[in-house]
Design a protein around this motif. Structure first.
Motif, mmCIF file in Angstrom:
data_model
loop_
_atom_site.group_PDB
_atom_site.id
_atom_site.type_symbol
_atom_site.label_atom_id
_atom_site.label_comp_id
_atom_site.label_asym_id
_atom_site.label_seq_id
_atom_site.Cartn_x
_atom_site.Cartn_y
_atom_site.Cartn_z
ATOM 1 N N THR A 64 4.437 38.342 -1.336
ATOM 2 C CA THR A 64 5.281 38.268 -0.149
ATOM 3 C C THR A 64 5.290 39.643 0.525
ATOM 4 O O THR A 64 4.928 40.646 -0.096
ATOM 5 C CB THR A 64 6.716 37.863 -0.517
ATOM 6 N N VAL A 65 5.711 39.682 1.775
ATOM 7 C CA VAL A 65 5.785 40.970 2.478
ATOM 8 C C VAL A 65 6.723 41.918 1.746
ATOM 9 O O VAL A 65 6.424 43.109 1.566
ATOM 10 C CB VAL A 65 6.240 40.767 3.938
ATOM 11 N N SER A 66 7.854 41.414 1.290
ATOM 12 C CA SER A 66 8.817 42.244 0.566
ATOM 13 C C SER A 66 8.205 42.824 -0.695
ATOM 14 O O SER A 66 8.357 44.017 -0.991
ATOM 15 C CB SER A 66 10.058 41.420 0.203
ATOM 16 N N PHE A 353 0.150 40.309 13.725
ATOM 17 C CA PHE A 353 -0.433 39.108 13.120
ATOM 18 C C PHE A 353 0.613 38.017 12.907
ATOM 19 O O PHE A 353 0.322 36.831 13.062
ATOM 20 C CB PHE A 353 -1.090 39.461 11.782
ATOM 21 N N LYS A 354 1.800 38.405 12.553
ATOM 22 C CA LYS A 354 2.844 37.430 12.222
ATOM 23 C C LYS A 354 3.197 36.551 13.421
ATOM 24 O O LYS A 354 3.119 35.307 13.338
ATOM 25 C CB LYS A 354 4.084 38.170 11.719
ATOM 26 N N ALA A 355 3.591 37.148 14.530
ATOM 27 C CA ALA A 355 4.014 36.380 15.700
ATOM 28 C C ALA A 355 2.858 35.599 16.309
ATOM 29 O O ALA A 355 3.037 34.455 16.747
ATOM 30 C CB ALA A 355 4.632 37.314 16.739
ATOM 31 N N ILE A 356 1.662 36.199 16.339
ATOM 32 C CA ILE A 356 0.513 35.505 16.930
ATOM 33 C C ILE A 356 0.130 34.286 16.105
ATOM 34 O O ILE A 356 -0.184 33.216 16.651
ATOM 35 C CB ILE A 356 -0.664 36.489 17.092
ATOM 36 N N THR A 357 0.168 34.397 14.784
ATOM 37 C CA THR A 357 -0.118 33.236 13.941
ATOM 38 C C THR A 357 0.919 32.141 14.169
ATOM 39 O O THR A 357 0.584 30.952 14.208
ATOM 40 C CB THR A 357 -0.143 33.633 12.456
ATOM 41 N N GLU A 358 2.169 32.526 14.338
ATOM 42 C CA GLU A 358 3.226 31.540 14.593
ATOM 43 C C GLU A 358 3.005 30.834 15.932
ATOM 44 O O GLU A 358 3.175 29.610 16.041
ATOM 45 C CB GLU A 358 4.585 32.227 14.580
ATOM 46 N N ILE A 359 2.599 31.589 16.951
ATOM 47 C CA ILE A 359 2.322 31.003 18.266
ATOM 48 C C ILE A 359 1.150 30.032 18.179
ATOM 49 O O ILE A 359 1.203 28.912 18.711
ATOM 50 C CB ILE A 359 2.032 32.110 19.298
ATOM 51 N N SER A 390 2.289 30.907 5.256
ATOM 52 C CA SER A 390 3.722 30.876 5.526
ATOM 53 C C SER A 390 4.106 29.706 6.419
ATOM 54 O O SER A 390 5.189 29.122 6.272
ATOM 55 C CB SER A 390 4.155 32.186 6.207
ATOM 56 N N PHE A 391 3.197 29.344 7.365
ATOM 57 C CA PHE A 391 3.503 28.268 8.298
ATOM 58 C C PHE A 391 2.926 26.927 7.850
ATOM 59 O O PHE A 391 3.133 25.905 8.499
ATOM 60 C CB PHE A 391 2.994 28.626 9.693
ATOM 61 N N GLY A 392 2.172 26.945 6.754
ATOM 62 C CA GLY A 392 1.738 25.694 6.137
ATOM 63 C C GLY A 392 0.607 24.977 6.810
ATOM 64 O O GLY A 392 0.360 23.800 6.526
ATOM 65 N N LYS A 393 -0.110 25.607 7.729
ATOM 66 C CA LYS A 393 -1.213 24.931 8.399
ATOM 67 C C LYS A 393 -2.336 25.928 8.676
ATOM 68 O O LYS A 393 -2.105 27.029 9.179
ATOM 69 C CB LYS A 393 -0.745 24.301 9.707
ATOM 70 N N GLU A 394 -3.553 25.507 8.366
ATOM 71 C CA GLU A 394 -4.715 26.374 8.604
ATOM 72 C C GLU A 394 -5.111 26.321 10.068
ATOM 73 O O GLU A 394 -5.079 25.264 10.700
ATOM 74 C CB GLU A 394 -5.888 25.923 7.732
#
Length: 599
Positions: A64-66, A353-359, A390-394
């Protein structure tokens, strides 16, 4: 220490993992430590320490990031403490307090203490070595066991620095050589033993080091420094603020003058501090200039404390009431600059990377019944996989690099053959070719989403359908209209100059819609837009190579292209075809329209 710990742990797991961190995580994907060393560490160019720490820590505490960042943040919290201890030993309590507070509050050391890279922990190890160095050399210990203990701790500190980063290694080597000039008979054998001990501890790494040195530097993306680089680096240390630097110098100068009545003193230890700061820079600068570029702000974090220590060494040793007032004033100013004016915790420090992957994940869910083609400019698409989990989809991508001419040809081929309704483009390096967006827009002209994360990364969503005509004001009424054949090797075709009207908003997008029919290769041709002032001086110039958006034997290919964003009024636009190599071309029917759109 309380402030240092708070500032480093606050929000440390919220912002996106950086390129370097994701690279380190990917290099853990092997079945054993020996495979990580052979395939993940040897090709990397950094010593093994940080990667091995990450390997064992994540093996037991997860990815995890933490978890990834925690040990690095924890170790980095001790940097202000060791800075205080070594400075107190050499110059007294008051300068030590100033130095520790600077390292606790300045953005530079905080930033590199919050990420899973060798810089923050290396800073701690170098300062730890400096403290034991000063304790062994400048304190007269009568106890033999105390000298042995200090020599052992110094040896371990040096070895940890060697295993962390090569610039940390360079810094402690310079410190070690300096110590030879201060030795006396009572400690010489302990000091030499500590140096020999650190070398013995580093022997297992020598083979890796020799291999990494043979790889050269990072010249593929890092340019050689200019002659003012050191000045820019000094300002960078002070939150990139020349005002903060000037304020600090003014305050320290005032304290010095009030206490010493302008009697300037410059001790050998102050000269040593300045040398410890300048020598790593000078070596890195010359290596970057004449061999391979390696110099960047992050690699000089290990020598940065010694420049601060040099400045604060002019403060009197005794902590008087006036010094306490200045201390509160100075570090209220530094903390205010870091957290209020610079907005450290709101600032974009690395690629997002985090926000762009979520978008991208949201778009995949939104456009389930319509095809979306994903393109990205990134070192490797493997970087996305961390956040995909983290978002469950490739997320499937059709390309990952758009820098060279070959990359652009590949992009053109993808656009020519795709049946997608939408194209997403994620730029995680901000170094893609300037033609990339132009080529995408030539086929997918409508940008329906655009987001920038500072100047570090961006994401776009393009629609295949044409831009609505009512959103663009075409001002030239088809004045660039040639319906006759061109058989020529002239350099310029169809030059036309059009007066731009006033517009209401701060920026204006210039669109070019054109038809270009050719029965021959037009690879030497560019479509040029030249924005000029009232005197005819060129202010903005941009060309679009037709080879990336048009093919040989084109017929009636109508294309849209957004050329440039303007921030000027009362100017002219000149547009023409430029045959840069003066090659013979054969073309028919050129229609060019200039369109303006307020933004």
């Amino acid at each position: 220490m309380v402030f240092a710990i708070f500032f480093r742990f606050y929000n440390y797991n919220e912002f996106s993992l950086s390129n370097d961190e994701l690279s380190a995580v990917i290099r853990l994907n092997f079945n054993s430590l020996s495979e990580v060393i052979d395939n993940g560490i040897r090709p990397d160019g950094h010593p093994a320490g940080a990667e091995i720490l990450l390997y064992f820590w994540t093996k037991y505490f997860g990815l995890t990031v933490s978890s990834i960042r925690f040990p690095f943040v924890l170790i980095s919290c001790f940097a202000p403490l060791f800075a205080f201890l070594f400075m107190k030993r050499l110059f007294g309590y008051s300068p030590a307090l100033f130095l520790a507070a600077a390292i606790a509050f300045l953005e530079f050391p905080i930033l590199y203490s919050q990420i899973a890279r060798p810089y923050g922990i290396g800073l701690t190890f170098v300062l730890m070595a400096t403290y034991f160095w000063a304790e062994l050399i400048f304190v007269n210990h009568n106890s033999k066991s105390k000298k042995i203990l200090l020599a052992f701790l110094l040896s371990v500190s040096w070895a940890l620095s060697l295993y962390t980063h090569y610039f940390a290694s360079l810094t402690v080597v310079i410190i070690g050589i300096t110590g030879l000039f201060y030795l006396n008979k009572s400690i010489i054998k302990y000091y030499l033993a500590s140096g020999i001990g650190s070398i013995i501890l580093f022997i297992p790494h020598l083979q890796i080091t020799m291999h990494q040195l043979s790889l050269g530097g990072v010249g593929q993306w890092l340019g050689a420094p200019d002659n003012l680089w050191i000045w820019h680096h000094i300002i960078y240390i002070f939150n990139n603020s020349i005002y903060l630097f000037a304020f600090l110098i003014a305050i320290i100068s005032a304290i010095y003058i009030l206490n010493f009545k302008i009697k300037f003193r410059f001790s050998s230890l102050q000269f040593v501090l300045l040398t410890w700061f300048l020598l790593p820079f000078l070596i890195g600068f010359l290596y970057s200039k004449f061999i391979n570029p390696v110099l960047q702000n992050s690699v000089l974090i290990f020598s940065m404390p010694f420049f601060l220590a040099f400045i604060f060494s002019f403060i009197p040793k005794n902590f008087s009431t006036s010094n306490s007032v200045v201390f509160i004033l100075l570090f209220t100013t530094i903390s205010a600059d870091t957290f209020l004016f610079e907005k450290y915790y709101q600032k974009q420090h690395f690629a997002e990377f985090k926000a762009i992957t979520e978008i991208l994940n949201d778009w995949q869910n939104k456009f389930k019944n319509q095809k979306i083609l994903n393109l990205a400019n990134v070192n490797t698409l493997e970087y996305f996989k961390f956040y995909e989990k983290s978002f469950g989809k490739e997320i499937n991508f059709s390309g990952s690099s758009y820098k060279s001419n070959a990359d652009l040809w590949k992009l053109k081929s993808i656009l020519d053959t795709t049946t997608a309704d939408y194209i997403s483009f994620s730029d995680l390096q901000n170094n893609s070719s300037s033609m990339t967006l132009s080529i995408i827009e030539s086929k997918f002209p409508d940008i329906i989403y655009e987001k920038h994360f500072a100047d570090i990364s961006s994401i776009y969503l393009f629609n295949r359908h044409s831009i609505k005509n009512d959103s663009i004001n075409f001002i030239n009424n088809n004045s660039l209209n040639i319906n006759e054949n061109i058989y020529s090797n002239d350099e310029y075709y169809c030059p036309s100059k059009i007066k731009l009207p006033k517009f209401s908003k701060k920026t204006l997008e210039i669109y070019c819609r054109y038809n270009f029919e050719s029965s021959a290769d037009t690879s030497a041709c560019h479509l040029v837009v030249d924005i000029q002032d009232v005197n005819g001086n060129s202010k903005l110039w941009q060309s679009l190579p037709l080879k990336y958006i048009s093919s040989k034997n084109i017929k009636n290919e109508a294309l849209f292209h957004k050329f440039i964003e303007m921030k000027m009024n009362h100017n002219w636009v000149k547009i023409y075809i430029w045959n840069s190599k003066k090659e013979f071309i054969k073309a028919q029917k050129i229609n060019i329209f200039i369109g303006l759109k307020d933004r």
